[in-house]
Design an enzyme around this catalytic site. Structure first.
Site, short mmCIF file in Angstrom:
data_model
loop_
_atom_site.label_atom_id
_atom_site.label_comp_id
_atom_site.label_asym_id
_atom_site.label_seq_id
_atom_site.Cartn_x
_atom_site.Cartn_y
_atom_site.Cartn_z
N THR A 278 -19.45 3.17 15.96
CA THR A 278 -18.62 3.87 15.04
C THR A 278 -19.43 3.15 13.35
O THR A 278 -19.63 2.60 13.58
CB THR A 278 -17.27 3.26 14.95
OG1 THR A 278 -17.05 2.14 14.33
CG2 THR A 278 -16.62 3.66 15.93
N ASP A 279 -18.57 4.92 12.33
CA ASP A 279 -19.38 3.96 11.04
C ASP A 279 -18.35 2.55 10.62
O ASP A 279 -17.61 2.52 11.43
CB ASP A 279 -19.08 4.69 9.69
CG ASP A 279 -19.74 4.57 8.80
OD1 ASP A 279 -19.90 3.12 8.77
OD2 ASP A 279 -20.54 5.45 7.60
N TRP A 280 -18.60 1.78 10.05
CA TRP A 280 -17.54 0.55 9.74
C TRP A 280 -15.72 0.67 9.44
O TRP A 280 -15.89 1.42 8.23
CB TRP A 280 -18.23 -0.11 9.15
CG TRP A 280 -19.35 -1.32 9.47
CD1 TRP A 280 -19.67 -2.84 9.31
CD2 TRP A 280 -20.40 -1.11 10.44
NE1 TRP A 280 -20.55 -3.06 9.88
CE2 TRP A 280 -21.27 -2.25 10.63
CE3 TRP A 280 -20.66 0.43 10.83
CZ2 TRP A 280 -22.25 -2.40 10.93
CZ3 TRP A 280 -22.33 0.08 11.83
CH2 TRP A 280 -22.28 -1.02 11.94
N GLN A 281 -15.50 0.95 10.28
CA GLN A 281 -14.22 0.71 10.20
C GLN A 281 -13.44 2.54 9.99
O GLN A 281 -12.53 3.25 10.01
CB GLN A 281 -13.42 0.53 8.59
CG GLN A 281 -13.57 -0.89 8.20
CD GLN A 281 -12.80 -1.02 6.96
OE1 GLN A 281 -11.89 -1.65 7.02
NE2 GLN A 281 -13.08 -1.05 5.84
N ALA A 282 -14.38 3.57 10.87
CA ALA A 282 -14.14 4.80 11.63
C ALA A 282 -13.92 4.96 12.46
O ALA A 282 -13.34 5.78 12.63
CB ALA A 282 -15.36 5.31 11.28
#
Ligand code: BGC
Ligand code: BGC
Length: 858
Positions: A278-282
């Site tokens: 994931t992207d960060w917090q995605a």
């Protein structure tokens, strides 16, 4: 939620009906890796290792330990029993973010401007060496999303160019460079992450926008394939180990929850064998995202330092209670370890010897928890002679846009004026603003997680002064852009005025001067236009040098006769001044070509970036109605003449093109893939809940994400309000089906059906240096695909060639099946249409003197 009457009216006025919103069709089950092609050996090693792992060990590989819990921006759990410590994932695409004694490379947009495959590879390799020696397992780059649909998109400079072929070739070379040095490359952000506004709802709320969901990029299947997916196909074909899914939604399904983009496009169609993080917090859901193809949660916690995770314990629970099949978790672990073995991490691995979170030598190992005081920064200098490749890319990416004979300078100029803040230093130091979130002094990279720390930054002022002082010249630099009277006075004394101006942008979590990541407009920053006006009124030999993240509006001054030369130098990294001096003083003839179009107005580029919510509180809807017509394809379609076109750039010499030859090559017919996959392989059986309880005596780090259970009561361990929902209420059809699956027609070896990459034509052209100095030329081959909906021309091949005065050479290149095909939505495959096709060769997208029809295509 209840809406007030006015709000309800506003909502219905913008978006008619939820059922009319773009929709992303489901695709299940998630394809399991099979070790295709070059992945065979790595896959085998991964299978052997993963077969020895317990469920929690596998889960631990899939989940980050939490934001700022370990030294890198992302670190996975470890498997100490088998000698695997946590994988370190670190930004950025142009060097080590938060690194010390490491290099600051030119940005991706400069790599594109070189049009030089070899330099792209060398830069990638040099970065890979630095990441490797700092103990980093995966570099979070390179970037093909954004592709650059919007000229004002904040992160375009992290990627390459708003053309799928130029970006595709450059991302592939960069990946090979990074991975040959022993580090996993991460192609990001997958996919359609074209603007910063609304990429994450909480970030947008922070700016005062009332939206509850991320923006949805709505695209049709043909545009997806012919534009945005294209460079990712090249990345997969180059063997990329990791892909990062994006914050935005695609057709109203989140990038990291989207079974169509992850399961279907990336894994089934392109045959991707590595892992998706994931992207960060995605990360937006546990079971759902696991089934949709997501392999790794980053940085592991639901929101930074929440102490909770969608994976970790919850993934263990999901396997134990039967919602996620064990084979899916096996596949996640195999994919992660395959990437690890593919690049040879087992051979070159060292533990991280730096910390992202402090510049001090000593600090906490687990910063958020304030635990584990130790030496964290070992100050390892990893730079080697990388200044050379940085300098080379800087020079090669310099684009000469105008030259009325002012350049090259001779060192005989009596009075050289260096004017503009962009020539000088940041008063706070080159790293004075966090993540480069300001525009002080010369601009050599944009801002955000895509930045790195400078080990030094040679400014244009320093380098030019040094150059002038080799002779007996006079050189005066002034950097206060607001004191125009002073600028006028110096300019009026100068034999040549070198004016430096810039325009910056970056990532959405930082706003600089009201630019919330994306640019508010395409004008020069810091009074740049007024500065140019003042100087040109006082000096008839004004040379303008621009450090910008992308196109800027130059219509008010570019054709002023007192502007005797214009240069675009992009974002050149630490060697900025040294590179520009080589070009200004003619030690090297400029050979860079603009990787984007310079239009007269913002409107000429097509749709505006979405800056206001248009769907009530719901996900803003960004319809990609412009289809494949971005940048030069849009200008061509509208017969809009730009100031400088895509692919344009002058030199200190001239070139002539002649003798276009086209040969049809023998090629096999194209076969759609047929048949079925294997059965989902299983590399272990889940045990009992009691096998996976937290080990006794474990000293738990605060807010750290672990894979173990608190209790044999799975519901208690999960801590999930939705626990116990009926499976048929949320598990998509077929998502847990491990039986052999039908192959997609366009699928095959990593990158898609191998027939797509078979060469159909050989093309050759004679190119001659007709001037008086050595110079580089970039021959460009464009194709017109001929259909009523096709762009006038599309770039398909290029090379960078050095020629001595009078020298000529025969440039040879090829066109493969994909180059000549369109995506056919009905057959879900690439087809060569019946429309007559032509090739065009020349020095830019609009200077194409040679053309020939493509015969015997069918
Ligand atoms: C960015 C990514 C980056 C990650 C880790 C995100 O916000 O979009 O590009 O790799 O943070 O810093
Ligand atoms: C981090 C970035 C990340 C961003 C996500 C920032 O605080 O430093 O790495 O990209 O948050 O929004």
């Amino acid at each position: 939620m209840r809406l007030g009457w006015l709000e309800a009216v506003a909502l219905t006025a913008t978006i008619a009906n939820a059922k009319d919103l773009a929709y992303s069709p489901p695709y299940y089950p998630s394809p399991w890796a099979n070790g295709h092609g070059e992945w065979a050996e790595a896959h085998q090693k991964a299978v052997e290792l993963v077969s020895q792992m317990t469920l929690v060990e596998k889960v631990n590989l899939t989940t980050g330990t939490g934001w700022m819990e370990d030294r890198c921006v992302g670190v996975t759990g470890s498997v100490p029993r088998l000698g695997i410590w946590g994988l370190c994932l670190q930004d950025a695409p142009l060097g080590i973010r938060f690194g010390d004694y490491a290099s600051a490379f030119p940005a991706g947009v400069n790599v594109a401007a070189t049009w030089d495959r070899k330099l792209a590879y060398l830069r990638g390799h040099a970065m890979g060496e630095e990441f490797r020696d700092k103990g980093i397992d995966a570099q979070l780059g390179p970037v093909a999303g954004p592709l650059g649909r919007y000229p004002d998109g904040g992160r375009n400079w992290e990627g390459f160019a708003p053309d799928p072929v130029l970006t595709g070739i450059m991302i592939a070379e960069t990946i090979k460079g990074i991975q040959d040095a022993g580090v996993i490359a991460t192609a990001k952000h997958f996919i359609l992450n074209e603007e910063e506004h609304f990429r994450q709802a909480p970030e947008a709320q922070g700016y005062g926008y009332n939206v509850s969901e991320s923006l949805s990029s709505n695209v049709d299947d043909k545009t997806m394939h012919e534009m945005y997916l294209w460079p990712f196909a090249d990345a997969v074909r180059a063997g990329v180990g990791a892909v990062m899914c994006s914050y935005n939604q695609i057709n109203n399904s989140y990038g990291c929850s989207n079974s169509y983009t992850m399961n279907k496009l990336l894994k089934a169609e392109l045959g991707f064998q590595g892992f998706i993080m994931t992207d960060w917090q995605a990360h937006h859901s546990g079971v759902g995202d696991a089934l949709a193809g997501l392999d790794m949660s980053m940085p592991g916690d639901v929101t930074f330092d929440s102490g909770t995770s969608y994976y970790g314990t919850n993934l263990t629970v999901a396997v134990l209670n039967g919602t996620v099949p064990e084979w899916r978790v096996d596949d996640m672990a195999v994919r992660i370890m395959s990437a690890y073995f593919k690049v040879g991490r087992d051979q070159v691995r060292t533990p991280p010897n730096f910390s992202s979170w402090t510049t001090n030598e000593y600090g906490y190992e687990h910063v958020i928890a304030s635990e584990g005081w130790t030496k964290v920064n070992h100050r390892v200098n990893v730079r080697r002679n990388h200044a050379k490749v940085i300098h080379d890319v800087g020079v090669a990416s310099t684009v000469l846009l105008k030259n009325d004979g002012a350049l090259p300078l001779t060192c005989k100029e009596k009075f050289v004026a260096i004017l503009g803040e962009d020539a000088g230093s940041n008063p706070l130091g080159a790293n004075g603003c966090d993540d480069r979130g300001c525009d002080n002094g010369t601009l050599a990279m944009g801002w955000g997680s895509g930045s790195a720390n400078f080990p030094y930054l040679v400014t244009p002022e320093q380098a030019i002064q040094h150059e002038v002082m080799k002779g007996e010249g006079t050189v005066i630099a002034a950097t206060d852009n607001w004191n125009l009277e002073n600028m006028a006075s110096i300019a009026s004394q100068a034999s040549v005025a070198l004016v430096f101006v810039n325009a910056d942008s970056g990532e959405g979590y930082i706003s600089v001067d009201g630019n919330e990541g994306d640019r508010k407009n395409l004008t020069l920053w810091k009074n740049g236009e007024e500065l140019i006006k003042t100087v040109t009124q006082n000096c008839n030999n004004t040379v303008v040098v621009m450090h910008t993240v992308g196109p800027v509006l130059i219509d008010s001054w570019y054709d002023n006769p007192n502007v005797t030369a214009i240069i675009w130098a992009g974002l050149p990294g630490q060697e900025s001044g040294n590179a520009i001096v080589d070009v200004l003083y003619g030690r090297v003839s400029p050979g860079g070509k603009s990787p984007f179009t310079w239009g007269k107005t913002r409107k000429d580029y097509g749709p505006a970036l979405l800056t206001q919510p248009n769907n009530g509180h719901g996900a803003p809807q960004d319809n990609f109605d412009d289809g494949v017509f971005i940048d030069y394809r849009n200008f061509d379609k509208n017969q809009e003449t730009p100031i400088y076109e895509f692919g344009y750039g002058l030199s200190y010499t001239t070139f002539a093109y002649s003798n276009l030859n086209v040969h049809r090559l023998p090629a096999r017919p194209y076969h759609p893939a047929q048949g079925r996959t294997t059965h989902a392989p299983s590399y272990g059986k889940p045990g009992e809940a009691s096998d996976y309880l937290y080990p006794e005596g474990l000293d738990r780090v605060d807010l750290f994400i672990y894979p173990w259970l608190n209790s044999t009561d799975l519901k208690k361990s999960a801590n999930d309000p939705d626990y116990g929902m009926k499976h048929d209420e949320y598990i998509p059809d077929g998502a847990r089906d491990g039986r052999p699956q039908e192959l997609l027609p366009a699928s095959g070896a990593p990158g898609g059906n191998s027939g797509l990459y078979e060469d159909l034509y050989r093309v050759s052209v004679t190119i001659k240096n007709t001037g008086h100095v050595v110079g580089d030329e970039v021959p460009q081959l464009y194709v017109s695909l001929g259909g009523p909906d096709d762009p006038v021309v599309v770039l398909r091949q290029f090379d960078r060639i050095t020629l001595a005065p009078g020298q000529e050479t025969v440039w040879q290149t090829t066109l493969n099946r994909r180059d000549l095909s369109n995506w056919d939505t009905a057959s879900q495959n690439w087809v060569i249409t019946k429309h007559p096709k032509k090739i065009h060769v020349g020095s830019s997208s609009r200077k194409l003197p040679l053309e020939a029809p493509l015969q015997d295509l069918h």
